[in-house]
Structure formats: structure tokens, C-alpha cells
Write a protein that holds these residues in place. Structure first.
Motif, PDB file in Angstrom:
ATOM      1  N   TRP A   1      70.283  51.341  49.129  1.00 28.81           N
ATOM      2  CA  TRP A   1      70.546  52.774  49.293  1.00 28.81           C
ATOM      3  C   TRP A   1      71.864  53.090  48.592  1.00 28.81           C
ATOM      4  N   ALA A   2      71.998  54.292  48.071  1.00 29.09           N
ATOM      5  CA  ALA A   2      73.264  54.733  47.480  1.00 29.09           C
ATOM      6  C   ALA A   2      73.534  56.164  47.937  1.00 29.09           C
ATOM      7  N   TRP A   3      74.797  56.498  48.005  1.00 22.95           N
ATOM      8  CA  TRP A   3      75.162  57.869  48.407  1.00 22.95           C
ATOM      9  C   TRP A   3      74.747  58.855  47.313  1.00 22.95           C
ATOM     10  N   HIS A   4      74.321  60.030  47.721  1.00 21.28           N
ATOM     11  CA  HIS A   4      73.881  61.079  46.797  1.00 21.28           C
ATOM     12  C   HIS A   4      74.212  62.409  47.482  1.00 21.28           C
ATOM     13  N   PRO A   5      74.522  63.446  46.720  1.00 17.21           N
ATOM     14  CA  PRO A   5      74.962  64.689  47.378  1.00 17.21           C
ATOM     15  C   PRO A   5      73.858  65.485  48.068  1.00 17.21           C
ATOM     16  N   LYS A   6      72.624  65.006  48.019  1.00 19.20           N
ATOM     17  CA  LYS A   6      71.589  65.653  48.833  1.00 19.20           C
ATOM     18  C   LYS A   6      70.538  64.629  49.248  1.00 19.20           C
ATOM     19  N   PRO A   7      69.890  64.868  50.380  1.00 22.11           N
ATOM     20  CA  PRO A   7      68.856  63.926  50.818  1.00 22.11           C
ATOM     21  C   PRO A   7      67.660  63.960  49.866  1.00 22.11           C
ATOM     22  N   LEU A   8      67.178  62.777  49.484  1.00 23.28           N
ATOM     23  CA  LEU A   8      66.039  62.673  48.557  1.00 23.28           C
ATOM     24  C   LEU A   8      64.854  62.020  49.264  1.00 23.28           C
ATOM     25  N   PRO A   9      63.640  62.237  48.743  1.00 21.27           N
ATOM     26  CA  PRO A   9      62.445  61.620  49.340  1.00 21.27           C
ATOM     27  C   PRO A   9      62.440  60.091  49.218  1.00 21.27           C
ATOM     28  N   MET A  10      61.491  59.465  49.901  1.00 21.02           N
ATOM     29  CA  MET A  10      61.450  58.000  50.000  1.00 21.02           C
ATOM     30  C   MET A  10      60.357  57.357  49.151  1.00 21.02           C
ATOM     31  N   ALA A  11      59.683  58.115  48.316  1.00 26.51           N
ATOM     32  CA  ALA A  11      58.534  57.563  47.592  1.00 26.51           C
ATOM     33  C   ALA A  11      58.911  56.342  46.748  1.00 26.51           C
ATOM     34  N   VAL A  12      59.995  56.442  45.990  1.00 28.39           N
ATOM     35  CA  VAL A  12      60.376  55.333  45.106  1.00 28.39           C
ATOM     36  C   VAL A  12      60.759  54.082  45.902  1.00 28.39           C
ATOM     37  N   PRO A  13      61.666  54.185  46.889  1.00 28.76           N
ATOM     38  CA  PRO A  13      61.965  52.959  47.648  1.00 28.76           C
ATOM     39  C   PRO A  13      60.759  52.408  48.389  1.00 28.76           C
ATOM     40  N   ASN A  14      59.913  53.265  48.927  1.00 27.64           N
ATOM     41  CA  ASN A  14      58.700  52.778  49.602  1.00 27.64           C
ATOM     42  C   ASN A  14      57.843  51.948  48.656  1.00 27.64           C
TER      43      ASN A  14
END
Ligand code: CP
Length: 330
Positions: A171-184
């Protein structure tokens, strides 16, 4: 082609081998000659759109690109919806009309990040699959991005050879929450391919429980392992692959402000920088792109010889040609 969940290791290996034949120029077949494939984008894209259009052309076919709410009508997907608001057409008609012209439909539909329990079921993609009698190709949904994970697996194979690797999804910090499709999809495919997978994220940023359970089963079947840790330093130690991605917390779907407030404490620690990479076993650096420089990864890492992000993006083209050729008899 919704995810790699139902694919066997042998099927995955065959797709990677087919992709390599396309990449080397050994396979020049045109299984899409005289055929059209629809590509439906509810969300923006560079790699997916360009690589699908180019791949379909190179296989002899024609791509029909549609953007609901932009170049085509706004779309409703809910069964029984009373369409007296902003939606003009239902997926039921959209799909059944399109398949009179096209032999397959690719769909990109991100999570709205509003309702975790609803979105984890991939309702929009599910509606396409429900009404379609032609293949549906997932071009990134709320939960899965199988074309990306196939390209990721091909890239690891090319850069590090066959066999089990210590693969870290961080996981890395990002200025907005992103979806989980890629890590899944990355976690699942890495486990299916028999890599020793480490998933590193701060407390509270767990991936989907069922997805993790499926990945664990796949890893066990392949003689590999899945480890989950909140310790980024330990995770990087000895890693052969660092795959960075940010995602939102399930508990904060529908509450962006709370996610942002919670993640603020992780900004300086959860980034891929030279110091973190120095703990690895000469790891390659991977990211699906687009990536925010000096937020997810420093310039020093993404511009270093360890970075394989451009090759990873190129491999989207080759694996998608392999998928289309498999579907259409190449
Ligand atoms: N990685 C990926 O899917 O890129 P795009 O969002 O640009 O298609």
C-alpha cells in the motif's frame, strides 16, 4: 473474462506463453478478421483503451469505443429501476443491441467508493454479464483488473524468470481513496502463479476477506504462501518484486474525509523510496500506472534501472491479444 479466479495454473501459463508469441512476432494470426469488439468505458483510461484498440486492430478486428454518458447514453444497471431520473438506457437493451454488431464487449467500471457491500459484488459488470450472450471482458471493475494482473505476471516472468519469487504488494499513501481492483487481481494472480506473496498495508486497509481467502487457497495449491503485515520495513526486506498501489479502506467507503484523516499519518512512511528499496534483494519496481511521482514512488526509484513500469504497460497489449485469441480461436 471477469477475473482470473476460475482459471487454472495451466490456463494462465498458456495465456502467458501465447502473449510471448505475440510479443516476439511469432504469432501473427488474425482471429478477429471481419469482427468488431465493443469497448465500454465508464471511466478514463490510457493504457487499457489504447492497448485494446491496438490489439484488436493487430488481430484483424475493429474496436467500437463507447463512453456511457459521453459518446453513448447514460446507463442504468439495476433490475426494476424506475428510470425517471438521469439514466436514459438500460444495460438490458444496451448489451443485447451491441452484441448484434460485436463479438465481445469489454467493460471498464470503477468502484464509486460509496457502499462497500454493494460494490464488492461488482453490480455493473454483473449486469453486463447477465444480459450478454457474447464474452464480457473486464477492463477494470470495482473488484478486479485481470488484464493488468496477466501483464504483471508476464513482466515478472520476463524480468526474473520462472519460479517462485518473494513478491511484495505494498500500500502507498495517495491523496484520495482509490478502488481495490488492481491489488485484488495482483494478489490473486501472484498466488495462483505460485509466488510467495507479502501484502503490506497499514492497519485498517485490509483487502477483501473472501479475496484473501481465495488467494490463500490458490497459494497453498501452488505450494506458495501469502503473508499479511502492517510492517513496511519487514515486508521490503529480501523482496524480489515491489508492487506499489494505493487503495481506500473498506470501512470508509462513503466517508472520504475520514479515510483522508486516517491515512494522513502514513504519508511519509508508506512511499516507495530509495531507502526502502535498499532493503530489498535488488527488487524490480512495479506499478500499473498512472502513478503520482514523489507520492507513491520517488523519482529516484521510478527512473532507476529497477523500474519496469513501461514494460509492464507494454505487456498489456500482448496479454490482451492472447486473451482475445483464446476467445476467438487463434
Ligand atoms: N493500468 C491501467 O489500467 O491504466 P489505464 O487506467 O490508463 O487504462
Amino acid at each position: 473474462m471477469i477475473s482470473t479466479i476460475d482459471m487454472t495454473r495451466e490456463q494462465l501459463e498458456n495465456l502467458l506463453e501465447s502473449a510471448l508469441r505475440f510479443k516476439r512476432g511469432e504469432d501473427t494470426s488474425k482471429p478477429l478478421a471481419g469482427k468488431s469488439v465493443a469497448l465500454v468505458f465508464f471511466n478514463p483510461s490510457l493504457r487499457t483503451r489504447a492497448s485494446m484498440q491496438v490489439g484488436i486492430y493487430e488481430l484483424g478486428g475493429n474496436a467500437v469505443v463507447l463512453e456511457p454518458g459521453g459518446t453513448s447514453w447514460t446507463l442504468e444497471h439495476r433490475v426494476g429501476a424506475v428510470m425517471d431520473s438521469d439514466k436514459t438506457e438500460h444495460v438490458a437493451e444496451f448489451v443485447r443491441v451491441l452484441e448484434r454488431y460485436c463479438v465481445a464487449i469489454g467493460v471498464r467500471t470503477f468502484a464509486a467508493m460509496k457502499d462497500w457491500q454493494e460494490e464488492r459484488r461488482d453490480p455493473v459488470l454483473d449486469a453486463f454479464a447477465k444480459y450478454a450472450s457474447v464474452p464480457i471482458i473486464n477492463l477494470e471493475s470495482a473488484m478486479h483488473h485481470p488484464c493488468q494482473s496477466l501483464a504483471d505476471m508476464l513482466t515478472i516472468r520476463e524480468k526474473l524468470g520462472r519460479g517462485r519469487k518473494r513478491v511484495v504488494l505494498t500500500w502507498a499513501w495517495h491523496p484520495k481513496p482509490l478502488p481495490m481492483a488492481v491489488p485484488n487481481s495482483f494478489a490473486l494472480a501472484a498466488a495462483q502463479m505460485g509466488h510467495d506473496l507479502v501484502i503490506a498495508h497499514p492497519s485498517g486497509y485490509d483487502l477483501d476477506k473472501e479475496l484473501i481467502e481465495t488467494s490463500l487457497q490458490a497459494a497453498r495449491a501452488a505450494g506458495a504462501s501469502v503473508e499479511i503485515t502492517n510492517d513496511i520495513d519487514a515486508a521490503f526486506t529480501g523482496a524480489e518484486v515491489i508492487y506499489a498501489k494505493s487503495w481506500g479502506s473498506k470501512q470508509f467507503y462513503g466517508n472520504t474525509d475520514q479515510d483522508l484523516a486516517t491515512r494522513a499519518q502514513y504519508r511519509s512512511k508508506w512511499i516507495v523510496d530509495e531507502e526502502n528499496m535498499s532493503r530489498t534483494n535488488n527488487a524490480i519496481f512495479m506499478h500499473c500506472l498512472p502513478v503520482r511521482r514523489n507520492v507513491i514512488v520517488t523519482d529516484g526509484v521510478i527512473d532507476s534501472p529497477a523500474s519496469v513500469v513501461i514494460d509492464q504497460a507494454e505487456n498489456r497489449l500482448h496479454v490482451q491479444k492472447a486473451v482475445l485469441a483464446r476467445l476467438f480461436g487463434g
